[in-house]
Design an enzyme around this catalytic site. Structure first.
Site, mmCIF file in Angstrom:
data_model
loop_
_atom_site.group_PDB
_atom_site.id
_atom_site.type_symbol
_atom_site.label_atom_id
_atom_site.label_comp_id
_atom_site.label_asym_id
_atom_site.label_seq_id
_atom_site.Cartn_x
_atom_site.Cartn_y
_atom_site.Cartn_z
ATOM 1 C CG ASN A 212 -2.036 0.923 1.111
ATOM 2 O OD1 ASN A 212 -1.896 1.856 0.057
ATOM 3 N ND2 ASN A 212 -3.124 0.699 1.780
ATOM 4 C CE1 TYR B 84 -2.063 6.124 7.433
ATOM 5 C CE2 TYR B 84 -0.781 4.071 6.812
ATOM 6 C CZ TYR B 84 -1.974 4.754 7.268
ATOM 7 O OH TYR B 84 -3.049 4.200 7.050
#
Length: 160
Positions: A126, A133
């Site tokens: 991902n 993030y």
């Protein structure tokens, strides 16, 4: 754009929670492992002593995202933490800051409860989530490996 809001899950949200988690399972290609029912949501998420906490994000009246989490405890530091189990924002509304808002909401919850960290796992494939993030300042924890005892190995280990 309609007003954005985040609120804790409550009775009556069972199907919303189940549906958002199913969308996450589809995204993560894990629907074969998806067994959550409305009854399980009521028992584990919405009971008097829930096993997991749940926050739902809304754009206007429409649920568009979810975060599920629970408290952890760091023995050496004698501090609470929050483990983010699931974070999902529907693809149609991504890029509007809703994922960041959900994480900021959880960071505030952590601070309110004296927690000193917010941890989560991300699937290695991902890349867009990893990039997101990292833009927030999150760091990959490279000095620990995640281990899991499950299935036959768990059964064997639990045998007397």
């Amino acid at each position: 754009m309609s007003a954005f809001a985040i609120r804790p899950a409550r009775g009556g949200d069972e199907e919303t929670i189940r549906a958002l988690l199913y969308e996450l399972a589809e995204y993560e290609k894990l629907t074969d492992k998806f067994t959550i029912t409305r009854e399980i949501v009521a028992r584990d998420y919405l009971s008097a002593q829930p096993l997991i906490q749940c926050e739902i994000a809304f754009e206007g009246e429409t649920p568009i995202g979810i975060a599920t989490w629970y408290f952890t405890y760091n023995s050496f530091a004698a501090k609470r933490g929050i483990y983010l189990e699931d974070l999902f924002v529907q693809p149609a509304v991504r890029g509007r800051g809703y994922g960041k808002a959900l994480l900021a909401h959880l960071a505030a919850r952590a601070r309110e409860h004296g927690a000193d960290r917010l941890d989560w796992a991300v699937l290695t494939w991902n890349a867009s989530a990893i990039k997101f993030y990292e833009t927030l300042g999150a760091k990959s924890v490279s000095d620990w490996h995640i281990y899991r005892l499950a299935g036959d190995a768990l059964t064997k280990m639990s045998a007397p």
